[in-house]
Design a protein around this motif. Structure first.
Motif, PDB file in Angstrom:
ATOM      1  N   GLU A  69       0.809  -1.205   0.000  1.00  0.00           N
ATOM      2  CA  GLU A  69       0.000   0.000   0.000  1.00  0.00           C
ATOM      3  C   GLU A  69       0.847   1.261   0.000  1.00  0.00           C
ATOM      4  OE1 GLU A  69      -2.746  -0.096   3.191  1.00  0.00           O
ATOM      5  OE2 GLU A  69      -3.533  -2.050   2.648  1.00  0.00           O
ATOM      6  N   ALA A  70       2.109   1.179  -0.220  1.00  0.00           N
ATOM      7  CA  ALA A  70       2.974   2.346  -0.178  1.00  0.00           C
ATOM      8  C   ALA A  70       3.034   3.052  -1.522  1.00  0.00           C
ATOM      9  CB  ALA A  70       4.373   1.929   0.261  1.00  0.00           C
ATOM     10  N   GLY A  71       2.054   2.813  -2.384  1.00  0.00           N
ATOM     11  CA  GLY A  71       2.055   3.468  -3.680  1.00  0.00           C
ATOM     12  C   GLY A  71       2.667   2.588  -4.759  1.00  0.00           C
ATOM     13  N   VAL A  72       3.415   1.593  -4.377  1.00  0.00           N
ATOM     14  CA  VAL A  72       4.005   0.669  -5.346  1.00  0.00           C
ATOM     15  C   VAL A  72       3.216  -0.631  -5.258  1.00  0.00           C
ATOM     16  CG1 VAL A  72       6.080  -0.580  -6.003  1.00  0.00           C
ATOM     17  CG2 VAL A  72       6.260   1.714  -5.018  1.00  0.00           C
ATOM     18  N   PRO A  73       2.469  -0.989  -6.319  1.00  0.00           N
ATOM     19  CA  PRO A  73       1.691  -2.226  -6.245  1.00  0.00           C
ATOM     20  C   PRO A  73       2.589  -3.454  -6.209  1.00  0.00           C
ATOM     21  CG  PRO A  73       1.593  -1.296  -8.453  1.00  0.00           C
ATOM     22  CD  PRO A  73       2.326  -0.311  -7.589  1.00  0.00           C
ATOM     23  N   ALA A  74       2.086  -4.460  -5.550  1.00  0.00           N
ATOM     24  CA  ALA A  74       2.837  -5.717  -5.491  1.00  0.00           C
ATOM     25  C   ALA A  74       2.895  -6.311  -6.903  1.00  0.00           C
ATOM     26  CB  ALA A  74       2.143  -6.688  -4.539  1.00  0.00           C
ATOM     27  N   PRO A  75       3.977  -6.965  -7.263  1.00  0.00           N
ATOM     28  CA  PRO A  75       4.083  -7.544  -8.599  1.00  0.00           C
ATOM     29  C   PRO A  75       3.003  -8.595  -8.818  1.00  0.00           C
ATOM     30  CG  PRO A  75       5.876  -8.310  -7.207  1.00  0.00           C
ATOM     31  CD  PRO A  75       5.138  -7.255  -6.450  1.00  0.00           C
ATOM     32  N   ALA A  76       2.370  -8.563  -9.974  1.00  0.00           N
ATOM     33  CA  ALA A  76       1.282  -9.481 -10.283  1.00  0.00           C
ATOM     34  C   ALA A  76       1.810 -10.657 -11.098  1.00  0.00           C
ATOM     35  CB  ALA A  76       0.189  -8.748 -11.040  1.00  0.00           C
ATOM     36  N   GLU A  77       2.666 -11.429 -10.499  1.00  0.00           N
ATOM     37  CA  GLU A  77       3.195 -12.605 -11.184  1.00  0.00           C
ATOM     38  C   GLU A  77       2.358 -13.811 -10.806  1.00  0.00           C
ATOM     39  OE1 GLU A  77       7.336 -13.183 -10.731  1.00  0.00           O
ATOM     40  OE2 GLU A  77       7.800 -11.063 -10.968  1.00  0.00           O
ATOM     41  N   PRO A  78       2.118 -14.697 -11.758  1.00  0.00           N
ATOM     42  CA  PRO A  78       1.317 -15.878 -11.436  1.00  0.00           C
ATOM     43  C   PRO A  78       2.081 -16.800 -10.495  1.00  0.00           C
ATOM     44  CG  PRO A  78       2.214 -16.040 -13.647  1.00  0.00           C
ATOM     45  CD  PRO A  78       2.543 -14.672 -13.139  1.00  0.00           C
ATOM     46  N   PRO A  79       1.369 -17.555  -9.718  1.00  0.00           N
ATOM     47  CA  PRO A  79       2.042 -18.535  -8.869  1.00  0.00           C
ATOM     48  C   PRO A  79       2.860 -19.490  -9.733  1.00  0.00           C
ATOM     49  CG  PRO A  79      -0.267 -18.319  -8.265  1.00  0.00           C
ATOM     50  CD  PRO A  79      -0.064 -17.530  -9.501  1.00  0.00           C
ATOM     51  N   PRO A  80       3.991 -19.966  -9.240  1.00  0.00           N
ATOM     52  CA  PRO A  80       4.897 -20.766 -10.070  1.00  0.00           C
ATOM     53  C   PRO A  80       4.331 -22.129 -10.477  1.00  0.00           C
ATOM     54  CG  PRO A  80       5.637 -20.714  -7.799  1.00  0.00           C
ATOM     55  CD  PRO A  80       4.497 -19.764  -7.897  1.00  0.00           C
ATOM     56  N   ASP A  81       3.285 -22.638  -9.813  1.00  0.00           N
ATOM     57  CA  ASP A  81       2.786 -23.967 -10.126  1.00  0.00           C
ATOM     58  C   ASP A  81       1.761 -23.990 -11.259  1.00  0.00           C
ATOM     59  OD1 ASP A  81       1.004 -22.585  -8.574  1.00  0.00           O
ATOM     60  OD2 ASP A  81       0.263 -24.363  -7.530  1.00  0.00           O
ATOM     61  N   LEU A  82       1.463 -22.846 -11.865  1.00  0.00           N
ATOM     62  CA  LEU A  82       0.488 -22.797 -12.948  1.00  0.00           C
ATOM     63  C   LEU A  82       1.161 -23.020 -14.299  1.00  0.00           C
ATOM     64  CD1 LEU A  82      -1.706 -19.756 -11.909  1.00  0.00           C
ATOM     65  CD2 LEU A  82      -2.209 -22.172 -11.652  1.00  0.00           C
ATOM     66  N   PRO A  83       0.567 -23.854 -15.147  1.00  0.00           N
ATOM     67  CA  PRO A  83       1.135 -24.042 -16.488  1.00  0.00           C
ATOM     68  C   PRO A  83       0.822 -22.832 -17.363  1.00  0.00           C
ATOM     69  CG  PRO A  83      -0.881 -25.309 -16.271  1.00  0.00           C
ATOM     70  CD  PRO A  83      -0.591 -24.707 -14.919  1.00  0.00           C
ATOM     71  N   PRO A  84       1.573 -22.639 -18.420  1.00  0.00           N
ATOM     72  CA  PRO A  84       1.255 -21.527 -19.328  1.00  0.00           C
ATOM     73  C   PRO A  84      -0.111 -21.733 -19.983  1.00  0.00           C
ATOM     74  CG  PRO A  84       3.428 -22.454 -19.803  1.00  0.00           C
ATOM     75  CD  PRO A  84       2.795 -23.330 -18.795  1.00  0.00           C
ATOM     76  N   ALA A 115      -8.040 -15.441 -19.009  1.00  0.00           N
ATOM     77  CA  ALA A 115      -7.379 -16.035 -20.173  1.00  0.00           C
ATOM     78  C   ALA A 115      -7.511 -17.556 -20.141  1.00  0.00           C
ATOM     79  CB  ALA A 115      -5.902 -15.634 -20.196  1.00  0.00           C
ATOM     80  N   ALA A 116      -7.399 -18.164 -18.967  1.00  0.00           N
ATOM     81  CA  ALA A 116      -7.533 -19.621 -18.856  1.00  0.00           C
ATOM     82  C   ALA A 116      -8.963 -20.056 -19.169  1.00  0.00           C
ATOM     83  CB  ALA A 116      -7.127 -20.074 -17.459  1.00  0.00           C
ATOM     84  N   LEU A 117      -9.947 -19.311 -18.675  1.00  0.00           N
ATOM     85  CA  LEU A 117     -11.337 -19.669 -18.963  1.00  0.00           C
ATOM     86  C   LEU A 117     -11.675 -19.487 -20.437  1.00  0.00           C
ATOM     87  CD1 LEU A 117     -13.169 -18.253 -15.827  1.00  0.00           C
ATOM     88  CD2 LEU A 117     -12.731 -20.643 -16.410  1.00  0.00           C
ATOM     89  N   GLN A 118     -11.132 -18.454 -21.069  1.00  0.00           N
ATOM     90  CA  GLN A 118     -11.347 -18.283 -22.508  1.00  0.00           C
ATOM     91  C   GLN A 118     -10.740 -19.442 -23.280  1.00  0.00           C
ATOM     92  OE1 GLN A 118      -9.772 -14.436 -23.471  1.00  0.00           O
ATOM     93  NE2 GLN A 118     -11.543 -13.348 -22.641  1.00  0.00           N
ATOM     94  N   LYS A 119      -9.578 -19.896 -22.857  1.00  0.00           N
ATOM     95  CA  LYS A 119      -8.942 -21.040 -23.506  1.00  0.00           C
ATOM     96  C   LYS A 119      -9.784 -22.303 -23.310  1.00  0.00           C
ATOM     97  CE  LYS A 119      -5.343 -22.980 -25.442  1.00  0.00           C
ATOM     98  NZ  LYS A 119      -4.822 -22.667 -26.744  1.00  0.00           N
ATOM     99  N   LEU A 120     -10.376 -22.464 -22.126  1.00  0.00           N
ATOM    100  CA  LEU A 120     -11.227 -23.621 -21.856  1.00  0.00           C
ATOM    101  C   LEU A 120     -12.447 -23.617 -22.767  1.00  0.00           C
ATOM    102  CD1 LEU A 120     -12.196 -26.053 -20.169  1.00  0.00           C
ATOM    103  CD2 LEU A 120     -13.214 -24.409 -18.591  1.00  0.00           C
ATOM    104  N   TRP A 121     -13.143 -22.481 -22.873  1.00  0.00           N
ATOM    105  CA  TRP A 121     -14.347 -22.434 -23.707  1.00  0.00           C
ATOM    106  C   TRP A 121     -14.006 -22.657 -25.173  1.00  0.00           C
ATOM    107  CZ3 TRP A 121     -16.642 -23.380 -19.755  1.00  0.00           C
ATOM    108  CH2 TRP A 121     -16.874 -22.542 -18.694  1.00  0.00           C
ATOM    109  N   ALA A 122     -12.860 -22.149 -25.622  1.00  0.00           N
ATOM    110  CA  ALA A 122     -12.481 -22.305 -27.027  1.00  0.00           C
ATOM    111  C   ALA A 122     -11.944 -23.697 -27.332  1.00  0.00           C
ATOM    112  CB  ALA A 122     -11.438 -21.258 -27.390  1.00  0.00           C
TER     113      ALA A 122
END
Length: 143
Positions: A33-48, A73-80
């Protein structure tokens, strides 16, 4: 004199607002909350997302802590990936064509202005209809 309703409501609304106390600098930095958002990196156990197909396990993408963009993005890939998921449900009652006139589809004993007809009235109506139709030519017999 009494205070007008809207003035009283506005004053009471402003009185109930409580400003949160500012966090100490160490806690603010730790929580992002100090003005710098936390990095939004995916958890390491998720596949591309590109490697997912219809047989992949998508439950990991729906857990808490997964960024919303990655989840979408994952749900769009699932539906497609599976045409069966994109097809309308066969048993869905809202999928029917209700634009066709009901009189052509359903025959009832109810008549406009007469209500529900009993068996004798239905028989009389059928006789009138048969009498009003022109007689058809008898079928030819080959000898």
């Amino acid at each position: 004199m009494t205070e007008p309703f809207l003035s009283r409501w506005s004053r009471r609304k402003l009185d109930t607002k409580v400003q949160p106390a500012p966090l100490p600098p160490d806690e603010a930095r730790a929580s992002g909350e100090a003005g710098v958002p936390a990095p939004a990196e995916p958890p390491p156990d998720l596949p591309p997302v590109e490697t997912l197909d219809k047989d992949s396990d998508y439950s990991a993408f729906l857990k808490a802590g997964v960024p919303q963009e990655l989840k979408q993005a994952a749900l769009q890939k699932l539906w497609a990936s599976d045409p069966a998921l994109m097809a309308p449900e066969v048993m869905d009652l809202h999928m029917g064509d209700y634009t066709s006139p009901v009189a052509e589809v359903v025959k009832t004993a109810w008549r406009l202005g007469k209500g529900v007809l009993d068996a004798a009235e239905l028989a009389a109506e059928a006789e009138e209809k048969a009498a009003s139709e022109p007689p058809s030519a008898p079928p030819k017999q080959d000898s």
